[in-house]
Design an enzyme around this catalytic site. Structure first.
Site, PDB file in Angstrom:
ATOM      1  CE  LYS A  54      -2.873   0.849   3.577  1.00 45.61           C
ATOM      2  NZ  LYS A  54      -2.914   2.246   4.081  1.00 45.61           N
ATOM      3  CB  SER A  55       3.776   2.277   2.064  1.00 46.66           C
ATOM      4  OG  SER A  55       3.178   2.172   3.330  1.00 46.66           O
ATOM      5  NE  ARG A  65       6.265   6.674   0.883  1.00 49.29           N
ATOM      6  CZ  ARG A  65       5.375   6.428   1.841  1.00 49.29           C
ATOM      7  NH1 ARG A  65       4.326   5.655   1.576  1.00 49.29           N
ATOM      8  NH2 ARG A  65       5.531   6.943   3.052  1.00 49.29           N
ATOM      9  NE  ARG A  84      -5.184   8.406  10.931  1.00 47.21           N
ATOM     10  CZ  ARG A  84      -4.689   7.485  10.107  1.00 47.21           C
ATOM     11  NH1 ARG A  84      -5.468   6.957   9.169  1.00 47.21           N
ATOM     12  NH2 ARG A  84      -3.449   7.080  10.205  1.00 47.21           N
ATOM     13  CD  GLN A 109       0.760   8.553   7.238  1.00 47.64           C
ATOM     14  OE1 GLN A 109       0.210   9.368   7.967  1.00 47.64           O
ATOM     15  NE2 GLN A 109       0.167   7.433   6.869  1.00 47.64           N
ATOM     16  CG  ASP A 162       0.592   0.152   9.706  1.00 44.90           C
ATOM     17  OD1 ASP A 162       0.041   0.906  10.534  1.00 44.90           O
ATOM     18  OD2 ASP A 162       1.021   0.549   8.609  1.00 44.90           O
ATOM     19  CE  LYS A 186      -0.295   3.821  12.591  1.00 45.77           C
ATOM     20  NZ  LYS A 186       0.319   4.040  11.259  1.00 45.77           N
TER      21      LYS A 186
END
Length: 429
Positions: free
Chosen positions: A23-24, A28, A123, A170, A316, A343
């Site tokens: 996902k990360s 990107r 958040r 992040q 995570d 989170k």
């Protein structure tokens, strides 16, 4: 709000599974392709809800993006080519999208408004908006930029040397992305080294990045040149099946193409320390993002203490590590985990509450969990509270619980692993 019923798995989980794209890295690849010069092709892209939100936002800013399953083509606009969006940029449930995109928007000459779902609205954004404001961006939001929706008008940015109070990829990434068009050299120092996908991918796109211990630097004025990106499987998604293979009796799983970035493999180190039986076979040594095939089988686990520098490497994965700890002999302590509180849910409270419903013995303090093994879990009705990682953890818990387990708000898993339940069912046959 959809429910899923999980029945006990009596014959183990067995077979091969290809883990969906990271996902990360998928986020990107789309973002960097959008601000690069040229056309970027992404293979192995994760077509989950979060990453699709990133595509949607950059399309809204005039970027030509074509997605077909796990392959995406991005026609870059360059750092100065993004267009003012005509509508609000909606990030859905994606904290990565809003925080990294804020760094890009901080150096654009137009006004944009960014918002997300009810989880995003809770958040903290100040950890990103404060340093971007220091660089010269004009950002506002609820409670002085603490919460969404955010309005961002970029400006002529100046580089900063920023010491982050938290180890957050992040935060680091937002500042570095803003620094691409800032005057001078931007530097970010963290208390612990966070995941480094941004640094690796910037280098792949032709940007010179300097790393000195816990500090990352880049000079403004550099351009990104399009490149093709091969996305490995997401180790955070693999974690659920790694734990499942270890704690469900009579199991043996082969997880294919799992990303092995050393800033993300804390879960591997923890399972090894707990005594899990597994092997790791590297498959693309020398690649920017390494990957491996991992074979794991039912194991006898023991309780351990987890904390310090390893926490950013497995932040995570903590919910499913907590589940593994319920099946380990002895006590497991997970500490220094305060980041879990901000989170998709307060994951400390949620993990404790939902596993307790299933019969686990688990306690929480401000930044830690204490898990007493070994617990015999019993089926119950539990809730993901819209958190994909909680939902998947509870599904694995249901596999070893006595009786059926009903998971409310189960569709949340689609954020990062749309085919999770189908894969689980296939492996249980």
């Amino acid at each position: 709000m959809k429910e899923r019923t999980i029945q006990p798995v009596n014959n183990g989980l067995n077979g091969n599974i290809t883990i969906p794209g990271d996902k990360s890295i998928s986020h990107r690849a789309v973002m960097f392709g959008a601000i690069a010069e040229g056309t970027t092709t992404i293979k192995g892209f994760l077509p989950g809800a979060d990453c699709l939100s990133t595509i949607s936002c950059f399309k809204e800013m005039g970027v030509d993006i074509v997605q077909n399953g796990d392959e995406v083509t991005v026609v870059g606009k360059g750092l100065e080519g993004l267009q003012e969006p005509k509508a609000v940029l909606d990030v859905g449930n994606s904290g990565t999208t809003i925080r990294l995109m804020s760094g890009i928007l901080a150096n654009t000459p137009f006004l944009s408004c960014v918002q997300g779902d009810t989880s995003i609205a809770k958040r903290p954004m100040k950890r990103v908006t404060n340093p971007l404001k220091q660089m010269g961006a004009n950002i506002d939001g609820r409670e002085e930029g603490t919460f969404t929706p955010l309005t961002i008008r970029g400006g002529d940015l100046k580089a900063i040397e920023y010491t982050s109070p938290v180890a957050s990829a992040q935060v680091k990434s937002a500042i570095l992305l803003a620094g691409l068009r800032a005057e001078g050299v931007t530097a970010v120092t963290e208390p612990h080294i966070s995941r480094d996908h941004t640094e690796r991918m910037l280098e792949a796109f032709g940007v010179k990045v300097t790393r000195e211990g816990k500090t990352v630097k880049l000079a403004g004025g550099q351009k990104l040149t399009a490149t093709d990106v091969q996305v490995p499987g997401d180790v955070s998604s693999a974690a659920f099946f790694l734990v499942a293979g270890a704690i469900i009796p009579n199991s043996k799983l082969v997880l294919e193409n799992v990303g092995m970035n050393p800033t993300r493999t804390g879960i591997i180190d923890v399972l090894e320390k707990m005594g899990a039986t597994f092997t790791v076979e590297p498959i693309n040594e020398g690649a920017s993002e390494p990957a491996a095939n991992i074979t794991i089988e039912t194991s006898s686990l023991k309780g351990i203490e987890i904390g310090g520098d390893i926490i950013p490497r497995l932040i995570d994965e903590i919910p499913v590590i907590a589940l593994a700890a319920t099946q380990a002999e002895g006590i497991t302590v997970i500490k220094d985990a305060h980041e879990l509180k901000v989170k998709e849910t307060n994951r400390i409270d949620t993990v404790v509450a939902e596993l307790t419903k299933l019969g686990a013995r688990i306690e929480a303090t401000d930044d830690r969990m204490i898990i007493y093994g070994k617990s015999a879990l019993k089926g119950n009705t539990v809730n993901s509270y819209g958190d994909h990682r909680i939902g998947m953890m509870l599904a694995i818990a249901g596999c070893i619980a006595e009786g059926k387990t009903i998971i409310e708000d189960a569709e949340a898993v689609g954020v990062s692993y749309p085919t999770f339940f189908e894969e689980l069912q296939k492996l249980a046959k």
